[in-house]
Each structure stands twice: as structure tokens, then as C-alpha cells.
Write an enzyme that holds these catalytic residues in place. Structure first.
Site, mmCIF file in Angstrom:
data_model
loop_
_atom_site.group_PDB
_atom_site.id
_atom_site.type_symbol
_atom_site.label_atom_id
_atom_site.label_comp_id
_atom_site.label_asym_id
_atom_site.label_seq_id
_atom_site.Cartn_x
_atom_site.Cartn_y
_atom_site.Cartn_z
ATOM 1 N N ALA A 1 38.520 39.419 45.114
ATOM 2 C CA ALA A 1 39.208 38.262 44.521
ATOM 3 C C ALA A 1 38.865 36.983 45.265
ATOM 4 O O ALA A 1 39.725 36.202 45.639
ATOM 5 C CB ALA A 1 40.729 38.487 44.507
ATOM 6 N N ALA A 2 37.560 36.772 45.457
ATOM 7 C CA ALA A 2 37.091 35.688 46.312
ATOM 8 C C ALA A 2 36.203 34.690 45.590
ATOM 9 O O ALA A 2 35.671 33.770 46.207
ATOM 10 C CB ALA A 2 36.324 36.276 47.496
ATOM 11 N N GLY A 3 35.990 34.857 44.279
ATOM 12 C CA GLY A 3 35.089 33.980 43.553
ATOM 13 C C GLY A 3 33.635 34.354 43.687
ATOM 14 O O GLY A 3 32.752 33.574 43.316
ATOM 15 N N LEU A 4 33.363 35.556 44.199
ATOM 16 C CA LEU A 4 31.990 35.995 44.471
ATOM 17 C C LEU A 4 31.491 37.066 43.503
ATOM 18 O O LEU A 4 30.350 37.523 43.625
ATOM 19 C CB LEU A 4 31.888 36.519 45.910
ATOM 20 C CG LEU A 4 32.103 35.465 46.999
ATOM 21 C CD1 LEU A 4 32.298 36.137 48.359
ATOM 22 C CD2 LEU A 4 30.935 34.491 47.046
ATOM 23 N N GLY A 5 32.331 37.475 42.562
ATOM 24 C CA GLY A 5 31.885 38.404 41.526
ATOM 25 C C GLY A 5 31.649 39.821 41.993
ATOM 26 O O GLY A 5 30.929 40.574 41.317
ATOM 27 N N PRO B 1 33.943 40.285 49.755
ATOM 28 C CA PRO B 1 35.404 40.112 49.718
ATOM 29 C C PRO B 1 35.950 40.205 48.297
ATOM 30 O O PRO B 1 35.282 39.827 47.333
ATOM 31 C CB PRO B 1 35.611 38.712 50.313
ATOM 32 C CG PRO B 1 34.424 38.504 51.196
ATOM 33 C CD PRO B 1 33.278 39.185 50.492
ATOM 34 N N ASP C 1 32.068 38.051 33.528
ATOM 35 C CA ASP C 1 31.015 37.752 34.501
ATOM 36 C C ASP C 1 29.911 38.805 34.530
ATOM 37 O O ASP C 1 28.821 38.550 35.045
ATOM 38 C CB ASP C 1 31.600 37.668 35.928
ATOM 39 C CG ASP C 1 32.330 36.368 36.183
ATOM 40 O OD1 ASP C 1 32.285 35.483 35.304
ATOM 41 O OD2 ASP C 1 32.955 36.239 37.242
ATOM 42 N N GLY D 1 33.560 42.563 42.091
ATOM 43 C CA GLY D 1 34.007 43.602 41.174
ATOM 44 C C GLY D 1 33.102 43.714 39.966
ATOM 45 O O GLY D 1 32.758 44.822 39.518
ATOM 46 N N LYS E 1 27.614 36.672 43.811
ATOM 47 C CA LYS E 1 27.080 35.471 43.158
ATOM 48 C C LYS E 1 27.897 34.278 43.623
ATOM 49 O O LYS E 1 29.056 34.400 44.029
ATOM 50 C CB LYS E 1 27.115 35.597 41.630
ATOM 51 C CG LYS E 1 28.512 35.760 40.993
ATOM 52 C CD LYS E 1 29.255 34.468 40.810
ATOM 53 C CE LYS E 1 30.650 34.705 40.231
ATOM 54 N NZ LYS E 1 31.522 33.500 40.324
#
Length: 297
Positions: free
Chosen positions: A105-109, A103, A145, A111, A18
Site C-alpha cells: 500500500a505504498a503507491g508502488l504497484g 512495501p 494497474d 500487489g 512501478k
């Protein structure tokens, strides 16, 4: 999320990344979390997860891909399975093969998407008959999230990330994601903002916009609060943002708490070898905004 294959004993799910089209951190709550105001948009960068029922209780996670990631009890996949098994008395286990493309811990959600996919897989494989809303509420126990991934892929997200309002936005544009190849701690990012307990500003309101051009015009009136902090501390991120704009992006912004930036393009971008955006460890992904059926039962 997209179910790609399903049998009585196994299921394959593509879990999307996201982006935050904008992100405001309003204030720190008494429970230690922060209130946010954001719009989440799913994009066509996926982790692929294959779940297979095992007669032996517990979960085993195997990882494929070049990304290093813990597959132990702290993994959100393991935490999601453990929560479901305890809540519903599931006595069978799962074997999970995770093809990790988003990736870390990239701000892309990524996990959160993997954890949500696990809840969906358990619901289908163990015949729990949970609605999308029920799965979303369960997922709040693990990550703020996570409920987003039980929507159609577009949502206004407020509260500590647990208040989800599905919205409709245009999807007729392209997105280039640029990740510098290193991580930023979410906890450290929030600490750097130094938000107090009182509300710091009025929230940005994204009005209805039928076309991508109108969406971009409105988004340019907003921002990402983490971006302002990180651009001061990490000059490399400024070079990424400038590179996206020079490549033709009509908007270039950080997603989440970083460090990934995204650029919005009106048409399919051509990022040539040797271009500004291809430096060192930078990872580039050209994707599209996506929507999907709400997952339930």
C-alpha cells in the site's frame, strides 16, 4: 517482469515495482472509478515469486520477508490464480513462495505486479499460450494497474488505468525511493480529492525526450494530484520530499496515491548513515528504471 528460472513444473519470476512519473486524476466516472492520466515506469525493486505445480487443486501462498501481508483469498496472487483456473478449467494447483520486498500500500504497484506474475506463471506452466495482450485484458478484471506489467515497463496510462500505450523514455538516471513505513488507503486518497463527474482539467502531455535531463525538465511541468492533498495532511511527507531535494535530486515526487516519494538523480546517489533521509521507520531503496521484453506465449 523477469523470468529467472523455469522448468516443466516450476517458474521463478521477479515482479518489479512501478513509479508514476506524473499522475493526474481527471474526474470520477459513473462506474465509480476515476479517469487518470499518468506515465508508469518500472524500477529495479522486485518481489520474487516461485511457483510450483501441485496435483492438489487450489493455491497455497507462503511468505518470506519482514512485511506482513494476508495470504488468504483476498491476496491478488490467489485472485489471479482463481480467475485463470475458472476461465480455462485448470484442475491443478499452485504452491507459491513470495519473497516480499516491495512495501505494501505504498503507491508502488507491488500487489498488482504479484498478481500479474501469477497470470504469467499460469500461462507458462499450464501451457495456455496467451499473448501479452490477452493476459493484460484478463488482468483488468482484478486490478486496474495490472495490465501495465504486461508491457515493456514504460507506458502512458489513461482511462481508469486500463488504457495502456507503450512509450519509449530515457533510463539513464537513478531513483531513490523513500517510504515512511506506514500506509495510505487508496480509496481514502481518492475520496480526499473530491473529483466530480465532470472533467476537471486538460491532461498533461509528456512530449518526446531523448535524454534524462529533458525528461526531468518536462516532468517539472506536471505533478501528482495526490501529493498536493497528502502534503497538507502528513507533514512527514514534506520532510521526505525536502530531504530528497537536499540530497541532490533533480525532481522529488510522490508515486501513486502515496505515501512513497521518489527522487531522480543524474548519477548514483550517496545516502550516508545519519543523513536526513534515514529517519525512524523510513525505508530507502536506490533503484534504476528498467524495461523488459513483453510477456506472451
Amino acid at each position: 517482469m523477469f523470468i529467472k528460472d523455469e522448468t516443466d513444473n516450476s517458474i521463478v519470476i521477479d515482479a518489479p515495482a512501478k513509479i508514476n512519473l506524473f499522475l493526474e486524476v481527471m474526474n470520477r466516472r459513473e462506474d465509480g472509478y476515476h479517469d487518470i492520466n499518468s506515465v508508469f515506469q518500472a524500477v529495479s525493486l522486485y518481489d520474487r515469486l516461485e511457483f510450483t505445480i501441485s496435483a492438489r487443486p487450489g493455491i497455497k501462498i507462503s511468505l518470506t520477508g519482514d512485511i506482513e501481508l494476508s495470504t488468504g483469498e483476498d491476496n491478488l496472487i490467489a485472485r489471479a490464480y482463481r480467475m485463470i483456473s475458472e476461465e480455462f478449467g485448470v484442475d491443478r494447483g499452485l504452491e507459491v513462495v513470495l519473497e516480499k520486498n516491495i512495501p505494501v500500500a505504498a503507491g508502488l504497484g507491488g500487489g498488482s505486479a504479484d498478481g500479474a506474475a501469477t497470470i504469467l506463471a499460469c500461462n507458462r506452466l499450464f501451457k495456455l499460450n496467451l499473448s501479452a495482450g490477452s493476459m493484460g485484458r484478463l488482468s483488468e478484471r482484478i486490478g486496474s494497474d495490472m495490465p501495465f506489467f504486461f508491457t515493456r515497463g514504460q507506458a502512458l496510462v489513461t482511462g481508469r488505468g486500463d488504457i495502456i500505450e507503450e512509450i519509449e523514455l530515457p533510463t539513464d538516471y537513478w531513483v531513490v525511493l523513500v517510504n515512511p513505513g506506514w500506509e495510505i488507503s487508496t480509496a481514502a486518497a481518492y475520496h480526499a480529492l473530491k473529483r466530480g463527474l465532470t472533467r476537471s482539467k486538460n491532461p498533461f502531455n509528456l512530449a518526446a525526450c531523448p535524454r534524462a535531463e529533458e525528461l526531468v525538465r518536462l516532468l517539472n511541468l506536471s505533478g501528482n494530484d495526490f501529493e498536493k492533498v497528502h502534503l497538507k495532511s502528513y507533514p512527514e511527507l514534506g520532510r521526505i520530499q525536502e530531504g530528497l531535494l537536499r540530497s541532490g535530486a533533480s525532481l522529488a515526487r510522490m508515486t501513486g496515491s502515496g505515501p512513497t516519494f521518489f527522487g531522480i538523480f543524474n548519477s548514483a546517489p550517496e545516502i550516508r548513515e545519519g543523513a536526513t533521509l534515514r529517519q525512524g521507520s523510513w525505508q530507502l531503496f536506490t533503484v534504476l528504471p528498467v524495461t523488459f521484453a513483453s510477456q506472451g506465449n
